[in-house]
Design a protein around this motif. Structure first.
Motif, short mmCIF file in Angstrom:
data_model
loop_
_atom_site.label_atom_id
_atom_site.label_comp_id
_atom_site.label_asym_id
_atom_site.label_seq_id
_atom_site.Cartn_x
_atom_site.Cartn_y
_atom_site.Cartn_z
N ARG A 139 0.83 -1.21 0.00
CA ARG A 139 0.00 0.00 0.00
C ARG A 139 0.87 1.26 0.00
NH1 ARG A 139 -2.81 -0.54 4.71
NH2 ARG A 139 -4.40 -1.79 3.70
N LEU A 140 1.92 1.25 0.79
CA LEU A 140 2.82 2.40 0.86
C LEU A 140 3.53 2.62 -0.49
CD1 LEU A 140 3.99 4.61 2.66
CD2 LEU A 140 5.76 2.99 3.37
N LYS A 141 3.96 1.55 -1.13
CA LYS A 141 4.60 1.67 -2.44
C LYS A 141 3.62 2.24 -3.47
CE LYS A 141 8.04 -1.96 -1.96
NZ LYS A 141 8.57 -3.23 -2.47
N ILE A 142 2.36 1.79 -3.41
CA ILE A 142 1.35 2.30 -4.35
C ILE A 142 1.12 3.79 -4.12
CG2 ILE A 142 -1.11 2.22 -4.94
CD1 ILE A 142 -0.96 -0.84 -4.51
N ILE A 143 0.99 4.20 -2.87
CA ILE A 143 0.77 5.62 -2.54
C ILE A 143 1.95 6.46 -3.03
CG2 ILE A 143 0.63 7.27 -0.62
CD1 ILE A 143 -1.06 5.09 0.85
N ASN A 144 3.16 5.98 -2.78
CA ASN A 144 4.34 6.75 -3.22
C ASN A 144 4.40 6.85 -4.75
OD1 ASN A 144 5.23 7.30 -0.64
ND2 ASN A 144 6.50 5.46 -0.52
N GLN A 145 4.01 5.79 -5.44
CA GLN A 145 4.02 5.85 -6.90
C GLN A 145 2.90 6.75 -7.42
OE1 GLN A 145 4.73 2.29 -9.16
NE2 GLN A 145 6.11 1.47 -7.60
N LEU A 146 1.76 6.77 -6.73
CA LEU A 146 0.69 7.69 -7.12
C LEU A 146 1.11 9.15 -6.91
CD1 LEU A 146 -2.62 6.02 -5.82
CD2 LEU A 146 -1.83 6.26 -8.18
N LYS A 147 1.80 9.41 -5.80
CA LYS A 147 2.28 10.77 -5.53
C LYS A 147 3.29 11.21 -6.59
CE LYS A 147 1.79 10.87 -0.49
NZ LYS A 147 2.54 10.90 0.80
N ALA A 148 4.06 10.27 -7.10
CA ALA A 148 5.07 10.59 -8.11
C ALA A 148 4.49 10.62 -9.52
CB ALA A 148 6.19 9.56 -8.05
N ASN A 149 3.20 10.26 -9.68
CA ASN A 149 2.57 10.20 -11.00
C ASN A 149 2.20 11.62 -11.45
OD1 ASN A 149 0.77 9.91 -13.17
ND2 ASN A 149 0.00 7.96 -12.39
N GLU A 150 3.05 12.19 -12.30
CA GLU A 150 2.85 13.58 -12.75
C GLU A 150 1.56 13.74 -13.55
OE1 GLU A 150 4.55 16.34 -11.96
OE2 GLU A 150 5.72 15.08 -10.59
N GLU A 151 1.23 12.76 -14.33
CA GLU A 151 0.00 12.85 -15.14
C GLU A 151 -1.23 12.94 -14.24
OE1 GLU A 151 -2.53 10.21 -18.40
OE2 GLU A 151 -0.47 9.64 -17.95
N LEU A 152 -1.25 12.11 -13.20
CA LEU A 152 -2.37 12.14 -12.26
C LEU A 152 -2.44 13.49 -11.53
CD1 LEU A 152 -4.67 10.42 -11.09
CD2 LEU A 152 -3.07 9.61 -9.36
N LYS A 153 -1.28 14.00 -11.12
CA LYS A 153 -1.25 15.32 -10.45
C LYS A 153 -1.78 16.41 -11.38
CE LYS A 153 2.98 14.85 -7.81
NZ LYS A 153 4.31 15.45 -7.59
N ASN A 154 -1.29 16.42 -12.61
CA ASN A 154 -1.70 17.47 -13.56
C ASN A 154 -3.20 17.37 -13.88
OD1 ASN A 154 0.90 18.48 -13.67
ND2 ASN A 154 1.46 17.23 -15.44
N ASN A 155 -3.72 16.16 -14.00
CA ASN A 155 -5.16 15.97 -14.22
C ASN A 155 -5.97 16.55 -13.07
OD1 ASN A 155 -5.86 14.83 -16.68
ND2 ASN A 155 -5.40 12.75 -16.02
N THR A 156 -5.54 16.26 -11.86
CA THR A 156 -6.26 16.74 -10.68
C THR A 156 -6.21 18.26 -10.60
OG1 THR A 156 -5.69 14.69 -9.53
CG2 THR A 156 -6.48 16.50 -8.17
N ILE A 157 -5.05 18.83 -10.86
CA ILE A 157 -4.92 20.31 -10.84
C ILE A 157 -5.85 20.93 -11.88
CG2 ILE A 157 -3.33 22.20 -11.39
CD1 ILE A 157 -1.11 20.46 -10.08
N THR A 158 -5.87 20.35 -13.08
CA THR A 158 -6.74 20.87 -14.13
C THR A 158 -8.21 20.79 -13.72
OG1 THR A 158 -5.13 20.20 -15.81
CG2 THR A 158 -7.38 20.62 -16.57
#
Length: 194
Positions: free
Chosen positions: A25-44
């Protein structure tokens, strides 16, 4: 006495008890935090939010804005995050491979089986060598069959078998055919010693 069947629940319980689930779970969360595409989608999505772009939004408290944003964006943001998590889990080279290997290792441990190492995929030369070996084995198999057929035809025949085949046998029991080799590979003597 039959062996105990290991269920998925048994494997999951073991993974939960030894802390593996928390580590994954911790590895998944860290990889989600590092996912730039997901971050940019959320910001948009936040920038284009109706809640923030409605007149009078600046007069609302942070708590009111946050609750309104959550109601508006929670489902689409979570859907994108969920899709990203599944991509991580199903990835055959990264975290997904690690998860599969971990689950298999735990299953083998619980069932008492050794985990066999996975052989590397065969190279082109390995495939060619295997085909050549198969061809050689096939050729040797055909030779073996010929040898077996010739051995079965060279076994000793009884007097009645020879008579039925029309082989001429004289009073001494000799035939006008070449001598037959016995099963032990010895030629019978023409003049047996008594």
């Amino acid at each position: 006495m039959g062996s105990r069947v290991i269920t998925p629940e048994d494997v999951l319980e073991s993974l939960m008890n030894d802390g593996t689930i928390d580590a994954i779970r911790l590895k998944i969360i860290n990889q989600l935090k590092a996912n730039e595409e997901l971050k940019n989608n959320t910001i948009t999505m936040v920038e284009q939010s109706k809640v923030l772009n409605t007149p009078g939004a600046e007069k609302q408290t942070k708590r009111e804005l946050f609750d309104a944003l959550r109601r508006e964006l929670e489902t689409p943001v979570l859907e994108k995050a969920s899709k990203a998590v599944w991509e991580l889990i199903l990835d055959n080279s990264g975290l997904g491979k690690e998860i599969s290997e971990t689950v298999e290792r735990v299953y083998c441990r619980l069932s008492g089986h050794e985990l066999a190492p996975v052989p590397p995929p065969p190279s082109t030369s390995d495939v060619q060598l295997e085909k050549e070996k198969e061809m050689k084995d096939k050729g040797e198999g055909e030779k073996t069959m010929e040898t077996e057929n010739s051995e079965s035809s060279s076994r000793k025949r009884t007097f009645s078998e020879m008579s039925a085949q029309g082989t001429e046998v004289d009073a001494n029991g000799s035939v006008d055919q070449p001598p037959v080799v016995s099963d032990d590979g010895v030629l019978p003597s023409a003049n047996p010693k008594t």
